[in-house]
Design a protein around this motif. Structure first.
Motif, PDB file in Angstrom:
ATOM      1  N   SER A 183     -37.503  82.226 -77.580  1.00  0.00           N
ATOM      2  CA  SER A 183     -38.825  82.473 -77.016  1.00  0.00           C
ATOM      3  C   SER A 183     -39.905  82.449 -78.083  1.00  0.00           C
ATOM      4  O   SER A 183     -41.007  81.942 -77.852  1.00  0.00           O
ATOM      5  CB  SER A 183     -38.853  83.826 -76.297  1.00  0.00           C
ATOM      6  OG  SER A 183     -38.008  83.807 -75.184  1.00  0.00           O
ATOM      7  N   THR A 229     -40.590  80.634 -69.002  1.00  0.00           N
ATOM      8  CA  THR A 229     -39.684  80.669 -67.860  1.00  0.00           C
ATOM      9  C   THR A 229     -38.950  79.344 -67.723  1.00  0.00           C
ATOM     10  O   THR A 229     -37.734  79.304 -67.480  1.00  0.00           O
ATOM     11  CB  THR A 229     -40.457  80.988 -66.569  1.00  0.00           C
ATOM     12  OG1 THR A 229     -41.129  82.246 -66.737  1.00  0.00           O
ATOM     13  CG2 THR A 229     -39.544  81.058 -65.371  1.00  0.00           C
ATOM     14  N   TYR A 230     -39.679  78.254 -67.923  1.00  0.00           N
ATOM     15  CA  TYR A 230     -39.054  76.926 -67.870  1.00  0.00           C
ATOM     16  C   TYR A 230     -38.011  76.778 -68.971  1.00  0.00           C
ATOM     17  O   TYR A 230     -36.912  76.271 -68.731  1.00  0.00           O
ATOM     18  CB  TYR A 230     -40.134  75.851 -68.005  1.00  0.00           C
ATOM     19  CG  TYR A 230     -39.577  74.457 -68.130  1.00  0.00           C
ATOM     20  CD1 TYR A 230     -39.086  73.770 -67.037  1.00  0.00           C
ATOM     21  CD2 TYR A 230     -39.542  73.840 -69.384  1.00  0.00           C
ATOM     22  CE1 TYR A 230     -38.565  72.503 -67.158  1.00  0.00           C
ATOM     23  CE2 TYR A 230     -39.022  72.554 -69.518  1.00  0.00           C
ATOM     24  CZ  TYR A 230     -38.533  71.900 -68.404  1.00  0.00           C
ATOM     25  OH  TYR A 230     -38.008  70.644 -68.547  1.00  0.00           O
ATOM     26  N   GLU A 236     -36.349  79.173 -70.517  1.00  0.00           N
ATOM     27  CA  GLU A 236     -35.203  80.041 -70.240  1.00  0.00           C
ATOM     28  C   GLU A 236     -34.314  79.451 -69.155  1.00  0.00           C
ATOM     29  O   GLU A 236     -33.086  79.524 -69.245  1.00  0.00           O
ATOM     30  CB  GLU A 236     -35.697  81.415 -69.797  1.00  0.00           C
ATOM     31  CG  GLU A 236     -36.306  82.213 -70.897  1.00  0.00           C
ATOM     32  CD  GLU A 236     -36.984  83.483 -70.383  1.00  0.00           C
ATOM     33  OE1 GLU A 236     -36.868  83.783 -69.175  1.00  0.00           O
ATOM     34  OE2 GLU A 236     -37.634  84.151 -71.181  1.00  0.00           O
ATOM     35  N   ASN A 237     -34.897  78.883 -68.115  1.00  0.00           N
ATOM     36  CA  ASN A 237     -34.108  78.293 -67.025  1.00  0.00           C
ATOM     37  C   ASN A 237     -33.432  76.996 -67.436  1.00  0.00           C
ATOM     38  O   ASN A 237     -32.407  76.634 -66.891  1.00  0.00           O
ATOM     39  CB  ASN A 237     -34.991  78.060 -65.790  1.00  0.00           C
ATOM     40  CG  ASN A 237     -35.448  79.364 -65.174  1.00  0.00           C
ATOM     41  OD1 ASN A 237     -34.824  80.403 -65.352  1.00  0.00           O
ATOM     42  ND2 ASN A 237     -36.549  79.305 -64.476  1.00  0.00           N
ATOM     43  N   LYS A 238     -34.012  76.304 -68.387  1.00  0.00           N
ATOM     44  CA  LYS A 238     -33.464  75.028 -68.875  1.00  0.00           C
ATOM     45  C   LYS A 238     -32.175  75.253 -69.677  1.00  0.00           C
ATOM     46  O   LYS A 238     -31.277  74.439 -69.654  1.00  0.00           O
ATOM     47  CB  LYS A 238     -34.511  74.324 -69.733  1.00  0.00           C
ATOM     48  CG  LYS A 238     -34.192  72.923 -70.065  1.00  0.00           C
ATOM     49  CD  LYS A 238     -34.537  72.028 -68.913  1.00  0.00           C
ATOM     50  CE  LYS A 238     -34.472  70.605 -69.413  1.00  0.00           C
ATOM     51  NZ  LYS A 238     -34.386  69.688 -68.326  1.00  0.00           N
ATOM     52  N   SER A 239     -32.126  76.374 -70.408  1.00  0.00           N
ATOM     53  CA  SER A 239     -30.964  76.605 -71.285  1.00  0.00           C
ATOM     54  C   SER A 239     -29.848  77.369 -70.601  1.00  0.00           C
ATOM     55  O   SER A 239     -29.862  77.877 -69.581  1.00  0.00           O
ATOM     56  CB  SER A 239     -31.389  77.358 -72.523  1.00  0.00           C
ATOM     57  OG  SER A 239     -32.000  78.572 -72.193  1.00  0.00           O
TER      58      SER A 239
END
Length: 165
Positions: A7, A159-160, A162-165
């Motif tokens: 992050s 958020t993108y 975090e959701n990608k990984s």
């Protein structure tokens, strides 16, 4: 790499990329407002000055904001206080330290720091540090909502990521 490091890195990248484009847009609008469009568009010097003076504070703030997930889980009034504080710090740094460093890079350290009987760059630099807090307060009504919007964009970007990984 853990989530805080990812992050922080994503926040740093977000800050640098957005500042790259925002400095160009602000320089372009400033040249347009000053009547400089007849010379073929935004000047490279104006863009470079804006980008160089904002590079350090925006990098630090975007890295810290990324570490704290762009202040996602704070109350609304705390969020606005954070935005107002950051909205004061960025123009304060740009108008004082950033402007002084750009003056030194343009004229050289010896010329800036050498006193002489006429008005010198040293006098101008002293004025930068004296007027920067006033400038930061004057632009605070613009920078605070802008930073709130900017941090909301960072929240969406994190958020993108975090959701990608």
């Amino acid at each position: 790499m853990n989530i805080k490091m990812r992050s922080t890195f994503a926040g740093l990248i977000y800050g640098l990329v957005t500042m790259f484009f925002l400095s160009f847009i602000i320089s372009f609008l400033g040249d347009f407002a000053a009547g400089g469009m007849s010379y073929g568009g935004a000047s490279f010097e104006g863009w470079l000055w804006f980008f160089a003076t904002s590079l350090f504070p925006v990098s630090v703030i975007s890295g810290i904001s990324g570490y704290f997930q762009a202040f996602r889980n704070v109350r609304l009034w705390v969020y606005w206080i954070i935005c107002a504080f950051l909205g004061f710090i960025i123009p304060l740094f740009m108008g004082s330290v950033g402007a002084a460093l750009m003056l030194i890079s343009e004229y050289g350290f010896e010329r800036v720091m050498t006193p002489s009987p006429e008005i010198t760059a040293n006098d101008i630099m002293r004025d930068y540090f004296k007027l920067a807090p006033q400038y930061a307060l004057i632009v605070l009504p613009v920078t605070t909502p802008f930073l709130a919007f900017w941090l909301k964009g960072m929240q969406a970007f994190l958020t993108y990521v975090e959701n990608k990984s």
